[in-house]
Design an enzyme around this catalytic site. Structure first.
Site: not given
Ligand SMILES: *Cc1c(COP(=O)(O)O)cnc(C)c1O
Length: 332
Positions: A49, A289, A263
């Site tokens: 992010k 993720y 999720y």
């Molecule tokens: C938000 C996030 C993702 C996913 O990325 P997006 O751009 O939202 O698809 C992947 N890994 C981590 C650790 C995240 O925080």
């Protein structure tokens, strides 16, 4: 592509490393695996992010905002990093947390939740799963306005065309870095969630005629639903940049097979992947993720989906603080 025409704040000191995963490649006996270490980006505890926030927070400041408002799940990395950017900029931050799994919000939880409080979040509002998050954030902005303040709303994951520029820029970083290293990359793999990372990488590689495919591993949706979201955001990101040729739908590839029950809910593949990476490479993945994305890559390698001589770059998008909120299921 001319990214320099977009205002940008600096939370990144330079390119993140690309590490060869020698032990993991050996263990799986498949393609040559490399990792783009965006888990090592600046701002508290790293993650993807940060690249998006460089562009988005620049817009917030240009509009005279004094408070960043964003939303996410109860262990949101995006919320942690938006708060961190706010602290860096001397702004306040208010979060709306969606309890996607009923009963999952615990105000005393560790991980990102602990960091929200440590970094001095101004307000946390918890709402039930399925709530209209835009409306919720707008109501926070209205109450700020009533007090003579100015909030700036950042949509979930900062996955707007402006935010996705962070990953267009990352694609260009990868191209120049691998050129310097003399490393040919045949495929990039990343987790695909709110889609800014996947879409930005696609547009960056496409707009530079690199012919590097990007494979997304979903963390919440089916293949069809996710591919449509990625394609739509990629199209809008390309338009923002003025990329002339449209990205074909066929360039968007997602796998929906590694989400498990939903999720943020653990899968056995995720638990295995988190342990393998910790024990072969001393690299910390996350349970929501990158652990699932890595589980997907490992499974696809085991199924022989890639050529043995291929060079694959996995983008580590961060998230390790969430490990501490999942310690129980990750302990042998
Ligand atoms: C938000 C996030 C993702 C996913 O990325 P997006 O751009 O939202 O698809 C992947 N890994 C981590 C650790 C995240 O925080």
């Amino acid at each position: 592509m001319n990214l320099a025409r977009f205002p940008r704040r600096r939370y990144i000191d330079g390119p993140t490393p690309i590490h060869e995963l020698k032990h993991l490649s050996q263990l799986l006996g498949g393609p040559n695996l490399f990792m783009k270490r965006d888990d090592l980006l600046g701002l508290a505890a790293g993650g993807n992010k940060i690249r998006k926030l460089e562009f988005v927070v620049a817009e917030a400041l240009a509009q005279g905002a004094d408070t960043l408002i964003t939303c996410g799940a109860v262990q949101s990395n995006h919320c942690r990093l938006t708060l961190a950017a706010a602290v860096r900029e001397g702004l306040k931050c208010r979060l709306v947390l969606e309890e996607r799994v009923p009963g999952s919000y615990n105000p005393k939880a560790s991980g990102n939740n602990f960091l929200f409080h440590l970094m001095g979040v101004e307000e946390i509002k918890v709402v039930p799963g399925g709530s209209d998050m835009t409306a919720q954030m707008e109501s926070v902005a209205e109450s700020l306005a009533a007090a003579g303040r100015k909030g700036y709303i950042i949509p979930g994951g900062a996955s707007t065309p402006l935010g996705a520029l962070g990953y267009v820029s990352c694609a260009e970083e990868i191209l120049s870095q691998t050129f310097d290293m003399g490393l040919r990359i045949d495929r990039v793999i990343c987790a695909s969630g709110s889609a800014g990372t996947h879409s930005g990488l696609l547009v960056g590689f496409w707009g530079n005629n690199s012919n590097i495919p990007v494979t997304g591993i979903n963390v919440s949706r089916t293949r069809e639903a996710q591919e449509a979201i990625v394609h739509d955001l990629a199209g809008r990101t390309a338009a923002l940049l003025g990329v002339r040729e449209t990205l074909p739908r066929s360039a968007v590839e997602c796998f929906g097979d590694y989400v498990g029950p939903g999720y943020s809910l653990p899968t056995s593949g995720m638990v295995e992947a988190v342990k393998i990476l910790a024990r072969t490479e001393a690299i910390l993945m996350d349970p929501v993720y990158t652990g699932k994305a890595m589980a997907g890559m490992i499974d696809l390698i085991r199924k022989g989906r890639f050529q043995p001589g291929e060079n694959i770059l996995f983008v580590h998008t961060g998230g390790s603080p969430a490990l501490y909120a999942y310690a129980e299921i990750l302990t042998d």
